[in-house]
Scaffold this active site. Structure first.
Site, PDB file in Angstrom:
ATOM      1  N   LYS A 234      74.726   6.986  -1.045  1.00 22.84           N
ATOM      2  CA  LYS A 234      75.428   8.158  -0.520  1.00 22.84           C
ATOM      3  C   LYS A 234      76.737   7.735   0.118  1.00 22.84           C
ATOM      4  O   LYS A 234      76.759   7.018   1.118  1.00 22.84           O
ATOM      5  CB  LYS A 234      74.596   8.891   0.534  1.00 22.84           C
ATOM      6  CG  LYS A 234      75.229  10.254   0.864  1.00 22.84           C
ATOM      7  CD  LYS A 234      74.710  10.889   2.124  1.00 22.84           C
ATOM      8  CE  LYS A 234      75.394  10.384   3.362  1.00 22.84           C
ATOM      9  NZ  LYS A 234      76.827  10.738   3.450  1.00 22.84           N
TER      10      LYS A 234
ATOM     11  N   GLY B  20      77.820   1.788   9.232  1.00 20.65           N
ATOM     12  CA  GLY B  20      78.322   2.958   9.946  1.00 20.65           C
ATOM     13  C   GLY B  20      78.178   2.766  11.443  1.00 20.65           C
ATOM     14  O   GLY B  20      78.187   1.630  11.931  1.00 20.65           O
TER      15      GLY B  20
ATOM     16  N   GLU C  35      74.916  -2.731   9.217  1.00 22.54           N
ATOM     17  CA  GLU C  35      76.232  -3.279   9.536  1.00 22.54           C
ATOM     18  C   GLU C  35      76.907  -2.227  10.390  1.00 22.54           C
ATOM     19  O   GLU C  35      77.302  -1.183   9.880  1.00 22.54           O
ATOM     20  CB  GLU C  35      76.985  -3.558   8.226  1.00 22.54           C
ATOM     21  CG  GLU C  35      78.035  -4.636   8.388  1.00 22.54           C
ATOM     22  CD  GLU C  35      79.359  -4.057   8.801  1.00 22.54           C
ATOM     23  OE1 GLU C  35      79.548  -3.888  10.026  1.00 22.54           O
ATOM     24  OE2 GLU C  35      80.183  -3.782   7.929  1.00 22.54           O
TER      25      GLU C  35
ATOM     26  N   CYS D  87      85.464  -1.848  11.291  1.00 23.19           N
ATOM     27  CA  CYS D  87      84.361  -2.221  12.184  1.00 23.19           C
ATOM     28  C   CYS D  87      84.658  -3.523  12.903  1.00 23.19           C
ATOM     29  O   CYS D  87      84.256  -3.713  14.028  1.00 23.19           O
ATOM     30  CB  CYS D  87      83.056  -2.298  11.416  1.00 23.19           C
ATOM     31  SG  CYS D  87      83.174  -3.302   9.945  1.00 23.19           S
TER      32      CYS D  87
ATOM     33  N   GLU E 250      83.547   1.350  21.119  1.00 26.50           N
ATOM     34  CA  GLU E 250      84.321   1.211  19.889  1.00 26.50           C
ATOM     35  C   GLU E 250      85.201   2.463  19.761  1.00 26.50           C
ATOM     36  O   GLU E 250      84.698   3.577  19.709  1.00 26.50           O
ATOM     37  CB  GLU E 250      83.369   1.110  18.695  1.00 26.50           C
ATOM     38  CG  GLU E 250      84.083   0.892  17.384  1.00 26.50           C
ATOM     39  CD  GLU E 250      83.123   0.733  16.205  1.00 26.50           C
ATOM     40  OE1 GLU E 250      82.184   1.550  16.085  1.00 26.50           O
ATOM     41  OE2 GLU E 250      83.326  -0.193  15.410  1.00 26.50           O
TER      42      GLU E 250
HETATM   43  P1  NAI Z   1      78.340   7.734  10.862  1.00 23.55           P
HETATM   44  O1  NAI Z   1      77.616   6.511  11.244  1.00 23.55           O
HETATM   45  O2  NAI Z   1      77.792   9.041  11.269  1.00 23.55           O
HETATM   46  O3  NAI Z   1      78.516   7.784   9.270  1.00 23.55           O
HETATM   47  C1  NAI Z   1      78.281   6.731   8.380  1.00 23.55           C
HETATM   48  C2  NAI Z   1      77.443   7.212   7.212  1.00 23.55           C
HETATM   49  O4  NAI Z   1      76.144   7.555   7.657  1.00 23.55           O
HETATM   50  C3  NAI Z   1      77.973   8.449   6.502  1.00 23.55           C
HETATM   51  O5  NAI Z   1      77.739   8.329   5.132  1.00 23.55           O
HETATM   52  C4  NAI Z   1      77.124   9.545   7.081  1.00 23.55           C
HETATM   53  O6  NAI Z   1      77.001  10.652   6.252  1.00 23.55           O
HETATM   54  C5  NAI Z   1      75.799   8.867   7.222  1.00 23.55           C
HETATM   55  N1  NAI Z   1      74.895   9.451   8.212  1.00 23.55           N
HETATM   56  C6  NAI Z   1      75.203  10.169   9.316  1.00 23.55           C
HETATM   57  N2  NAI Z   1      74.096  10.525   9.976  1.00 23.55           N
HETATM   58  C7  NAI Z   1      73.058  10.019   9.287  1.00 23.55           C
HETATM   59  C8  NAI Z   1      71.647  10.030   9.468  1.00 23.55           C
HETATM   60  N3  NAI Z   1      71.094  10.637  10.500  1.00 23.55           N
HETATM   61  N4  NAI Z   1      70.877   9.396   8.569  1.00 23.55           N
HETATM   62  C9  NAI Z   1      71.438   8.768   7.524  1.00 23.55           C
HETATM   63  N5  NAI Z   1      72.745   8.721   7.300  1.00 23.55           N
HETATM   64  C10 NAI Z   1      73.554   9.337   8.164  1.00 23.55           C
HETATM   65  O7  NAI Z   1      79.829   7.606  11.354  1.00 23.55           O
HETATM   66  P2  NAI Z   1      80.904   8.802  11.553  1.00 23.55           P
HETATM   67  O8  NAI Z   1      80.268   9.962  12.230  1.00 23.55           O
HETATM   68  O9  NAI Z   1      81.565   9.031  10.274  1.00 23.55           O
HETATM   69  O10 NAI Z   1      81.912   8.115  12.556  1.00 23.55           O
HETATM   70  C11 NAI Z   1      81.663   8.163  13.952  1.00 23.55           C
HETATM   71  C12 NAI Z   1      81.976   6.839  14.584  1.00 23.55           C
HETATM   72  O11 NAI Z   1      81.142   5.830  14.030  1.00 23.55           O
HETATM   73  C13 NAI Z   1      83.363   6.296  14.362  1.00 23.55           C
HETATM   74  O12 NAI Z   1      84.293   6.817  15.217  1.00 23.55           O
HETATM   75  C14 NAI Z   1      83.151   4.842  14.581  1.00 23.55           C
HETATM   76  O13 NAI Z   1      83.150   4.545  15.938  1.00 23.55           O
HETATM   77  C15 NAI Z   1      81.795   4.602  14.017  1.00 23.55           C
HETATM   78  N6  NAI Z   1      81.839   4.096  12.642  1.00 23.55           N
HETATM   79  C16 NAI Z   1      81.740   2.764  12.452  1.00 23.55           C
HETATM   80  C17 NAI Z   1      81.825   2.252  11.198  1.00 23.55           C
HETATM   81  C18 NAI Z   1      81.726   0.793  10.974  1.00 23.55           C
HETATM   82  O14 NAI Z   1      82.015   0.329   9.890  1.00 23.55           O
HETATM   83  N7  NAI Z   1      81.292   0.037  11.952  1.00 23.55           N
HETATM   84  C19 NAI Z   1      82.060   3.084  10.028  1.00 23.55           C
HETATM   85  C20 NAI Z   1      82.094   4.474  10.322  1.00 23.55           C
HETATM   86  C21 NAI Z   1      82.009   4.932  11.586  1.00 23.55           C
END
Ligand code: NAI
Ligand code: MG
Length: 794
Positions: free
Chosen positions: A192, A244, A266, A300, A397
């Site tokens: 996804k 994420g 990660e 990240c 972050e």
């Molecule tokens: P997120 O962690 O919510 O999204 C990442 C992925 O997880 C997306 O594909 C999302 O649809 C999916 N996801 C969301 N909730 C889920 C759940 N309950 N179960 C399974 N999958 C789920 O990140 P978001 O909301 O896009 O960004 C928020 C903050 O997260 C950012 O501001 C940043 O601080 C952090 N982030 C960190 C990343 C990294 O590479 N370390 C990448 C993206 C976000």
């Protein structure tokens, strides 16, 4: 304007990348994109959709299918059906498929780069020069692993169907990081993409069709977080690989607890960028630009905490501000910009809120004195100075173009500040003194350290975090192992329900008149009374009382963890030294082999021959661990740059260990030995029904030069002690062997500090089988790989 005046001003004009091909591709899908399931594009079962936008202009780009339970079910089924045949292809056949994908990525590189820039808002310069070439590199590299899989990993098999959930910051690259190793090693995938940025994944699916990838091997379901959650919870998926936020990572850990799914996370970071006063300042300034303004800081491993040695701080910051004023922020498709758009308005607001919080907490704000394009989701490069280590912006972050700066005086202080974070993803160290830079690299708690460089990546060099940045690695040999499971464990049988019920009733309230004959606990190198002053009777299968052991409680575990925490010397000891101690343990156990065999026979009812065999195997296992101590080593990578990356095996730290009921001596030894060999300190809960082999072992420990606190033993109720270990923030990893519920509990309660867990999920290991418990099968869980990048200077 005349040519001469242009020449004088030397200002940039716009240099837009053509988007005709990308727009034509989007126009062909004007009716909306479907999911990619079983080799074909299919509409959402529910008929629901959502939209994706162009962050640089705010314009609508496309309509996407919203994944529901029925869609995830169809994808998981397609992946399941394809998995057998896919894994039965020869490694060479899979290598050819990966090679074909790599070639197609290169052939369509420009289209992918433009679609990516449009959908995410990032600069075309980055998608063109970094994201897409690196993605192709991942497919090439992993084509190689497929080719030599049978030769290199004879004891391993694919995990099965893998659910992969990726973020929006590097949509295509993260897809490649996840899909290439999974497919190479014989797994099939349900992926996804992130809701903001699904387009390049769908474009990749089209390429996969063109490349002749068998139907069902790769499935892509688009949707939001709830669609991700459906993948996480699907019973027909064997592993989840997630990149994420730490918040969602925790949730996924909790949801998969006890399911038997393997998991790699990660997650976020707050990576230090450390500049010593003898650094090449010009290079370091460019380093900061790359560390925090690459991809608008939505990285990240962004170097988001700038740690400057006091003597150069003022000068450095003044020059950095000047450099910030020359950065150009513009439309994603402009080839002459440094920074483009933030992925979405919600993210921009989040970043701005954090910056405001920083200022409210006393930080001084500097933003580049530059113009931003009209409309779109843009933000100025931002620097916060006078930041206190405890400030929100120093801890959280921000995931945007915002760097916070602090100063330090000594190298020790730099290390302390660097490690003052829940995270541990990456670090960047700048000094012209190689000894200093490498010393700091060794001391920083991070999965990747760049010396005089930043943000270097390669498929052959692992990437992943320490601590709350998650666990598991992507890239490198260690990344390959995340997509394999040991064949020797595939035939394990579920452990029968507890053979003997714990003897708690007999012991409860049994205060200790004859404490001296009760085996105490072993904490910090000394025998210690249990805090609760309770003991339990240990009996033979026919009911004879064999002895008493202390009934440990949460306080005892805490004391043991504290002792283990202090025993840092063991982690710093040389591998040779650790090997010596392990040999010495074997020698001293050997001297008392008869006594130990007698005890095992009495406790378990085993024949004396079987008990003797258990002792002999335990001695051999200690020898094996001693051998591994200086042989299970890291690697040197030669990534495509002038320089090296050192993949170093570091101990994880303090590891909690619950021993299974069976094989009371052999399982105990089989589990502590590799942990000790790799430099971890352990807090062990021995076999609950048969703990006396472990308590007898105190004397072996005491006479074998094991430093105080390296091994701590707390007897007592596993189901209670596992809870304390799992919830303890000073425990870095937890190994649980025993009843299934213990595994589930350990995983569910490990989310606080996101400790690494290794659990048997209630399946019994054959402790006499070398393939089941010696070598990489356990050793890889006893180390964390740190990759130190050392580009050569000139
Ligand atoms: P997120 O962690 O919510 O999204 C990442 C992925 O997880 C997306 O594909 C999302 O649809 C999916 N996801 C969301 N909730 C889920 C759940 N309950 N179960 C399974 N999958 C789920 O990140 P978001 O909301 O896009 O960004 C928020 C903050 O997260 C950012 O501001 C940043 O601080 C952090 N982030 C960190 C990343 C990294 O590479 N370390 C990448 C993206 C976000
Ligand atoms: Mg978008």
């Amino acid at each position: 304007m005349s040519v001469a005046s242009h020449f004088d001003a030397m200002s940039y004009g716009p240099a837009p990348e053509g988007d005709a091909e990308a727009r034509a591709w989007l126009a062909r899908h004007a009716d909306g994109f479907g999911h990619f399931i079983g080799g074909a594009f299919v509409g959402a079962a529910s008929g629901e959709s959502f939209e994706t936008f162009e962050p640089a202009t705010g314009r609508l780009l496309a309509r996407l299918a919203k994944g529901s339970a029925a869609d995830v079910e169809a994808a998981a089924q397609a992946a399941r059906e394809a998995q057998g045949p896919w894994s039965q292809l020869s490694g060479h056949a899979r290598a050819r498929h990966l090679y074909a994908l790599a070639r197609l990525i290169q052939r369509h590189a420009r289209l992918i780069a433009v679609v990516e820039a449009l959908d995410n808002g990032k600069p075309i310069r980055e998608t063109r020069d970094i994201d897409v070439p690196l993605a192709a590199r991942h497919f090439y590299h992993h084509a190689g692993w497929a080719q030599i899989q049978e030769r290199e990993f004879p004891g391993w098999q694919p995990v099965g169907v893998v659910g992969q959930i990726i973020p929006w910051n590097f949509p295509f690259l993260m897809l490649a990081w996840k899909v290439a190793p999974a497919l190479a090693l014989g797994n099939t995938v349900v992926l996804k993409p992130a809701e903001f940025t699904s387009l390049t994944a769908l474009l990749f699916a089209e390429l996969a069709v063109a490349a002749g990838l068998p139907a069902g091997v790769l499935n892509i379901v688009t949707g939001e977080g709830d669609t991700g959650a459906l993948i996480v919870e699907h019973a027909g998926i064997d592993k989840i690989a997630f990149t994420g936020s730490t918040k969602v990572g925790r949730l996924i850990r909790e949801k998969t607890a006890g399911s038997g799914k393997s998991l790699t996370l990660e997650l976020g970071g707050k990576s230090p960028f450390i500049v010593f006063d003898d650094a090449d300042i010009d290079a370091a300034i460019e380093g900061v630009v790359d560390a925090i303004w690459f991809n608008q800081g939505q990285v990240c491993c962004a170097g988001s905490r700038l740690l400057l040695q006091e003597g150069i701080a003022d000068k450095f910051l003044a020059r950095l501000k000047r450099r910030m004023d020359t950065l150009r922020v513009g439309h994603s498709l402009d080839k002459c910009i440094d920074m483009a758009a933030i992925v979405a308005p919600v993210q921009l607001q989040r970043i701005e809120k954090l910056v405001a919080a920083g200022v409210a907490e006393g930080a001084t704000l500097y933003q580049a004195a530059i113009d931003l394009p009209e409309g779109g989701c843009f933000m100025r490069p931002t620097l916060l100075t006078d930041v206190q280590p405890a400030a929100t912006v120093a801890r959280e972050e921000i995931f945007g173009p915002v760097v916070v700066s602090m100063t330090f005086r000594t190298p020790d202080e730099a290390v302390m500040l660097a490690n003052n974070s829940r995270y541990g993803l990456a670090a960047s160290v700048w000094s012209e003194t190689i000894g200093l830079a490498l010393d700091v690299a060794a001391k920083v708690q991070a999965g990747v350290v760049w010396v005089n460089a930043t943000n270097l990546f390669d498929a052959g060099t692992g990437f992943g975090g320490y601590r709350e940045s998650g666990y598991g690695r992507e890239g490198g040999r260690e990344g390959v192992l995340e997509y394999l499971k040991p064949k020797a464990w595939a035939t394990r049988q579920p452990r029968p329900a507890t053979a003997e019920p714990p003897q708690r009733e007999a012991a409860n309230g049994f205060s200790l008149p004859s404490l001296d004959r009760t085996a105490k606990l072993f904490i910090g190198g000394k025998q210690a009374r249990p805090d609760g002053n309770y003991s339990r009777l240990i009996t033979s299968p026919d009911g004879r009382v064999l002895g008493e052991v202390g009934e440990g409680n949460r306080k005892d575990i805490r004391n043991a963890v504290e002792a283990a925490r202090k025993a840092e010397g063991w982690s710093k000891a040389s591998a040779h030294n650790r090997a010596q101690v392990l040999y010495y343990l074997a020698e001293n156990l050997s001297a008392r082999a008869g006594e130990f065999a007698g005890r095992i026979a009495a406790m378990t009812g085993a024949t004396i021959e079987a008990a003797e065999a258990e002792v002999a195997a335990s001695i051999s296992r200690l020898f094996s661990a001693a051998a591994d101590a200086d042989k299970y080593e890291g690697r040197i990578h030669t990534p495509p740059l002038r320089g090296l990356a050192l993949a170093v095996h570091e101990p994880i730290g303090v590891v909690g260990l619950i021993c299974p009921p069976e094989a009371p001596l052999l399982a105990f030894i089989s589990l502590i030995a590799p942990l000790l060999a790799c430099g971890n300190r352990v807090v062990v809960v021995p076999s609950e029904p048969h703990p006396l082999s472990a308590t007898d072992f105190y004397q072996v420990l005491e006479t074998s030069d094991v430093p105080a606190g390296a091994v701590n033993i707390v007897t007592g109720p596993a189901w209670e002690l596992v809870k304390t270990l799992a919830e303890h923030d000073d425990v870095d990893a937890l190994w649980v062997f025993g009843q299934k519920e213990l595994s589930a509990m350990a995983e569910r309660l490990s989310t606080g500090n996101l400790k690494r867990t290794l659990t048997d999920n209630g399946f019994m290991t054959d402790w006499h089988d070398i393939a089941s418990c010696e070598g990489e099968i356990l050793l890889r869980h006893a180390v964390q790989v740190k990759n130190v990048w050392i580009p050569y200077g000139e």
